[in-house]
Design a protein around this motif. Structure first.
Motif, short mmCIF file in Angstrom:
data_model
loop_
_atom_site.label_atom_id
_atom_site.label_comp_id
_atom_site.label_asym_id
_atom_site.label_seq_id
_atom_site.Cartn_x
_atom_site.Cartn_y
_atom_site.Cartn_z
N VAL A 31 -7.20 32.69 9.17
CA VAL A 31 -6.44 31.77 8.31
C VAL A 31 -5.84 32.53 7.14
N ARG A 33 -8.92 24.31 9.78
CA ARG A 33 -9.97 24.90 10.60
C ARG A 33 -11.30 24.18 10.40
N GLU A 47 -4.59 26.08 5.95
CA GLU A 47 -5.10 26.48 7.26
C GLU A 47 -6.63 26.46 7.28
#
Length: 334
Positions: free
Chosen positions: A13, A22, A18
């Motif tokens: 990431v 995740r 991000e």
């Protein structure tokens, strides 16, 4: 979790967005609900309220490292892999890669935060030829007269609507005599927004615990009761048909102005779960719900957004001199 499928790996990431995506993927991989994650954390000796998980996944900023550790452990991540998550978080934090978080008290631009019902369809887009510009239909005297009549009728409707709203706010409901507020007492209660036909409740099928106002005829989910907490303080206890018993409260110790008023498990030390129910007015017009020990003194539980609309949410806000949106009474269940 799917047998043979590896847990999401955070090491690629590049930014907090991000990273949060995740984390959401990790929760999906675990196959656990918010409530099941909370129960799993307890087996490890950790505290992980479901509302904390929901808030963490909804925010655009990095979670605290302690919260991250508890969350990934509850999802089933081994200690070695958990260190990968912590290392990536430290790297992002050290680089200062943060996205904009809501300012304290700033409402997110969602239908619920605007006091709207997200299940209600919005206005339809205008069809072709509906405008008054070139090519949009006749422009003769008859058309101008019709437009003038429509404008006059619309203006009259707005005036009548304004008169109705004033009557609603003054008397509780047009055509209804003012209600005598019911004083708080231990036992089952229906919590009514004073002077209205709205009562407090949650939206069925959601897990955030956010409390809203909704028509009293549709309220009753969850069922509330008052329990004395000593020293003139009260706990507002909820009985949720899906999640069981809980308590209404303010997260993060009330440190964030505008923090949501929500239901969650009782006994979370990070939440304010004790309230003073203070009479307002002479004669009494209603009762303020005042968080006791909030890190933001002078706060009251408040209906925010459009107070005349169903599903307006409740949050911590400064106690107002006129107590607008801050008065409640406690109807006894029959």
């Amino acid at each position: 979790m799917t047998p043979g499928e590896h847990a999401p790996d955070p090491r690629e990431v590049r930014n907090p967005a991000e990273f949060l995506a995740r984390l959401q993927a990790l929760k999906d991989w675990s196959g656990l609900t918010y409530r099941e994650l909370s129960a799993r954390a307890e087996t490890h000796g950790d505290v992980l309220p479901r509302s904390t998980v929901a808030n963490m996944l909804a925010r655009p900023t990095l979670p605290r490292e302690e919260l991250l550790t508890v969350f990934v452990r509850a999802c089933g991540v081994e200690e070695g892999e958990a260190e990968h998550w912590r290392a990536v978080r430290r790297e992002l934090a050290g680089r200062g890669v943060y996205e904009r978080a809501p300012e304290p008290g700033e409402a997110l631009d969602t239908p619920e935060d605007r006091g709207e019902d997200p299940d209600r369809p919005g206005p339809a887009a205008p069809g072709p030829g509906s405008g008054d510009g070139e090519g949009g239909g006749p422009h003769g005297p008859g058309s101008r007269i019709r437009r003038a009549l429509v404008a006059a009728v619309a203006f009259a409707g707005l005036v009548l609507a304004g008169i109705s709203v004033v009557a609603f706010l003054r008397d509780g409901h047009a055509g209804h005599p003012p209600r005598t507020p019911t004083a708080p007492a231990a036992g089952d209660v229906r919590i009514r927004v004073a002077g209205t036909d709205f009562c407090l409740g949650e939206r069925r099928g959601t897990r955030t615990g956010q409390v809203h106002q909704l028509p009293c005829a549709a309220a009753g989910f969850p069922r509330y009761s008052l329990a004395g907490a000593g020293g003139g303080r009260w706990r507002i206890v909820s009985d949720h048909p899906d999640f069981g018993p809980g308590c209404s409260g303010i997260p993060s110790g009330g440190r964030i102005p505008g923090a949501p008023y929500e239901d969650s498990e009782c006994g979370d030390p990070t939440r304010v779960e004790s309230f003073a129910l203070e009479a307002y007015g002479t004669p009494v017009e209603g009762y303020r719900i005042v968080p006791v020990g909030s890190a933001t003194p002078g706060s009251c539980v408040t209906v925010v957004g459009d107070r005349s609309a169903a599903w307006a949410r409740l949050a911590q806000a400064p106690c107002a001199p006129d107590a607008a949106g801050q008065l409640f009474d406690f109807d006894r269940w029959d």
